[in-house]
Design a protein around this motif. Structure first.
Motif, PDB file in Angstrom:
ATOM      1  N   TYR A 294      45.655  54.369  36.644  1.00  0.00           N
ATOM      2  CA  TYR A 294      45.597  55.277  37.797  1.00  0.00           C
ATOM      3  C   TYR A 294      45.157  54.547  39.079  1.00  0.00           C
ATOM      4  O   TYR A 294      44.331  55.024  39.836  1.00  0.00           O
ATOM      5  N   THR A 295      45.759  53.377  39.285  1.00  0.00           N
ATOM      6  CA  THR A 295      45.465  52.573  40.461  1.00  0.00           C
ATOM      7  C   THR A 295      46.711  52.476  41.336  1.00  0.00           C
ATOM      8  O   THR A 295      47.823  52.288  40.819  1.00  0.00           O
ATOM      9  N   THR A 296      46.536  52.574  42.628  1.00  0.00           N
ATOM     10  CA  THR A 296      47.631  52.370  43.576  1.00  0.00           C
ATOM     11  C   THR A 296      47.500  50.973  44.177  1.00  0.00           C
ATOM     12  O   THR A 296      46.443  50.612  44.697  1.00  0.00           O
ATOM     13  N   ILE A 305      45.920  45.318  47.856  1.00  0.00           N
ATOM     14  CA  ILE A 305      44.915  46.371  47.929  1.00  0.00           C
ATOM     15  C   ILE A 305      45.020  47.235  46.672  1.00  0.00           C
ATOM     16  O   ILE A 305      46.058  47.835  46.410  1.00  0.00           O
ATOM     17  N   PHE A 306      43.931  47.265  45.877  1.00  0.00           N
ATOM     18  CA  PHE A 306      43.864  48.098  44.676  1.00  0.00           C
ATOM     19  C   PHE A 306      42.989  49.311  45.001  1.00  0.00           C
ATOM     20  O   PHE A 306      41.793  49.156  45.288  1.00  0.00           O
ATOM     21  N   LYS A 307      43.572  50.508  44.929  1.00  0.00           N
ATOM     22  CA  LYS A 307      42.815  51.729  45.177  1.00  0.00           C
ATOM     23  C   LYS A 307      42.750  52.547  43.896  1.00  0.00           C
ATOM     24  O   LYS A 307      43.778  52.908  43.318  1.00  0.00           O
ATOM     25  N   VAL A 312      38.000  50.619  46.398  1.00  0.00           N
ATOM     26  CA  VAL A 312      39.045  49.786  46.987  1.00  0.00           C
ATOM     27  C   VAL A 312      38.675  48.326  46.783  1.00  0.00           C
ATOM     28  O   VAL A 312      37.557  47.905  47.114  1.00  0.00           O
ATOM     29  N   LYS A 313      39.604  47.555  46.204  1.00  0.00           N
ATOM     30  CA  LYS A 313      39.382  46.126  46.008  1.00  0.00           C
ATOM     31  C   LYS A 313      40.501  45.341  46.671  1.00  0.00           C
ATOM     32  O   LYS A 313      41.659  45.775  46.674  1.00  0.00           O
ATOM     33  N   LYS A 314      40.149  44.169  47.222  1.00  0.00           N
ATOM     34  CA  LYS A 314      41.128  43.296  47.849  1.00  0.00           C
ATOM     35  C   LYS A 314      41.230  41.990  47.069  1.00  0.00           C
ATOM     36  O   LYS A 314      40.220  41.416  46.676  1.00  0.00           O
ATOM     37  N   TYR A 315      42.466  41.543  46.857  1.00  0.00           N
ATOM     38  CA  TYR A 315      42.714  40.254  46.210  1.00  0.00           C
ATOM     39  C   TYR A 315      43.704  39.471  47.070  1.00  0.00           C
ATOM     40  O   TYR A 315      44.663  40.051  47.590  1.00  0.00           O
ATOM     41  N   GLU A 316      43.470  38.196  47.182  1.00  0.00           N
ATOM     42  CA  GLU A 316      44.433  37.375  47.911  1.00  0.00           C
ATOM     43  C   GLU A 316      45.730  37.305  47.122  1.00  0.00           C
ATOM     44  O   GLU A 316      45.732  37.140  45.905  1.00  0.00           O
ATOM     45  N   VAL A 317      46.835  37.437  47.844  1.00  0.00           N
ATOM     46  CA  VAL A 317      48.146  37.345  47.194  1.00  0.00           C
ATOM     47  C   VAL A 317      48.370  35.913  46.736  1.00  0.00           C
ATOM     48  O   VAL A 317      48.196  34.969  47.507  1.00  0.00           O
ATOM     49  N   ASP A 318      48.729  35.757  45.474  1.00  0.00           N
ATOM     50  CA  ASP A 318      48.960  34.424  44.903  1.00  0.00           C
ATOM     51  C   ASP A 318      50.445  34.186  44.737  1.00  0.00           C
ATOM     52  O   ASP A 318      51.078  34.774  43.880  1.00  0.00           O
ATOM     53  N   TYR A 319      51.006  33.346  45.594  1.00  0.00           N
ATOM     54  CA  TYR A 319      52.426  33.032  45.509  1.00  0.00           C
ATOM     55  C   TYR A 319      52.690  31.779  44.699  1.00  0.00           C
ATOM     56  O   TYR A 319      53.822  31.345  44.573  1.00  0.00           O
ATOM     57  N   GLN A 320      51.642  31.151  44.207  1.00  0.00           N
ATOM     58  CA  GLN A 320      51.821  29.923  43.431  1.00  0.00           C
ATOM     59  C   GLN A 320      51.981  30.261  41.957  1.00  0.00           C
ATOM     60  O   GLN A 320      51.045  30.728  41.323  1.00  0.00           O
TER      61      GLN A 320
END
Length: 321
Positions: A294-296, A305-307, A312-320
């Motif tokens: 139940y996370t958006t 952004i995980f809500k 609310v949690k923030k994670y850096e986008v990992d493109y590697q």
């Protein structure tokens, strides 16, 4: 002046081309066997898919009998044609596998008996497969306000054709039939733009809105009542030692639990990535980590952004990858 393409003047040139092609086939392969067992042909697999869809939905893909009293006769004829076509294709696949593999000890007669049995099993399971597909159709109708009726969904929605063929191909995949399941899925991929590997496990009530550009890998697992939009990918990380991975047969693609919605353009990668029940993945999200229930999830570059409820949690986008 002789304007014929096949004139005597051009005969040596054509002869050279013919010999060069024959040499290329011998050196690099790419020709169906002229000696020994033939592979199943694309034309026959396409014929099989059309026959099976006709059995799944009589009257939707071609004209069926207009008299309900004649339905048994009509279905008997369709099933007989499908049985003959499928048995022949499976036998070709199994015999070629025996030719290429060192451990196969089936005789030609045993290959044929096995092929007929698998063909009967598929036809016997079509009522159960239709029950699951009916849930997919209902999910499409309920999930798209633009759908005016159940009949419109069956007649015109590419996701219905794609998931119907997938469920048939997946059954054959579970019977360890070589070649044919993938050929079926690639044929419908060409027609719909939806690429579902026959190995993927998909629960009932699956709906792909619009459909174009969706990719679902061979070890992906999808639960019940899941909805995708266009250009969603359930993929694997790029691999360097493909032969080793193929032998290990590890899970490489994500798991999507029940009641998940994934919006357009999102890419989800990795065999350990799990999108848990009831979550929503927003558009154009690049995801290589699991998501709690139940996370958006949305993207606000350079963050995911995980809500979840009031969290609310923030994670850096990992493109590697």
């Amino acid at each position: 002046m002789n304007n014929s393409i096949n004139s005597d003047k051009n005969a040596p040139r054509l002869s050279y081309i013919t010999k060069a092609l024959a040499s290329s086939y011998e050196k690099h392969g790419g020709i169906n066997h002229l000696e020994g067992p033939n592979l199943p042909s694309k034309h026959e697999v396409q014929k099989l898919v059309k026959l099976l869809l006709t059995i799944m939905f009589p009257g939707f893909y071609e004209e069926a009998t207009g008299n309900k009293d004649h339905l048994d006769t009509y279905l008997m004829a369709q099933c007989s044609s499908a049985l003959e076509c499928l048995s022949d294709l499976i036998q070709k696949s199994l015999m070629h596998e025996c030719k290429e593999g060192a451990n196969c000890k089936r005789t030609e007669g045993e290959c044929w008996d096995c092929s007929v049995e698998i063909a009967y099993l598929l036809l016997e399971n079509i009522p159960e497969i239709r029950e699951i597909v009916n849930k997919d159709i209902n999910a499409a109708y309920k999930g798209d306000p633009a759908a005016s009726s159940y009949f419109e969904v069956v007649l015109s929605y590419p996701s219905v054709r794609s998931i119907s063929v997938h469920r048939l191909a997946h059954f054959l995949e579970l019977q360890n039939v070589p070649y044919i399941p993938r050929m079926m899925s690639e044929y419908i991929h060409e027609k719909t733009g939806i690429d579902i590997n026959p190995g993927a496990k998909i629960g009932p009530g699956f709906f792909i809105d619009h459909g174009t550009g969706v990719v679902i890998g061979s070890t992906a697992v999808i639960g019940k009542n899941v909805k995708f939009y266009q250009h969603v990918t359930l993929g694997a990380f790029s691999l360097t030692n493909v032969d080793k991975i193929r032998q290990e047969n590890k899970k490489r693609h994500p798991t999507i639990e029940d009641d998940v919605t994934i919006y357009a353009g999102s890419t989800i990668l990795g065999g350990n990535t799990v999108i848990q029940k009831g979550s929503i993945i927003g558009g154009n999200v690049w995801l290589t980590r699991s998501v709690p229930p139940y996370t958006t999830v949305t993207v606000d570059s350079p963050y995911l952004i995980f809500k979840q409820k009031n969290t609310v949690k923030k994670y850096e986008v990992d493109y590697q990858i």
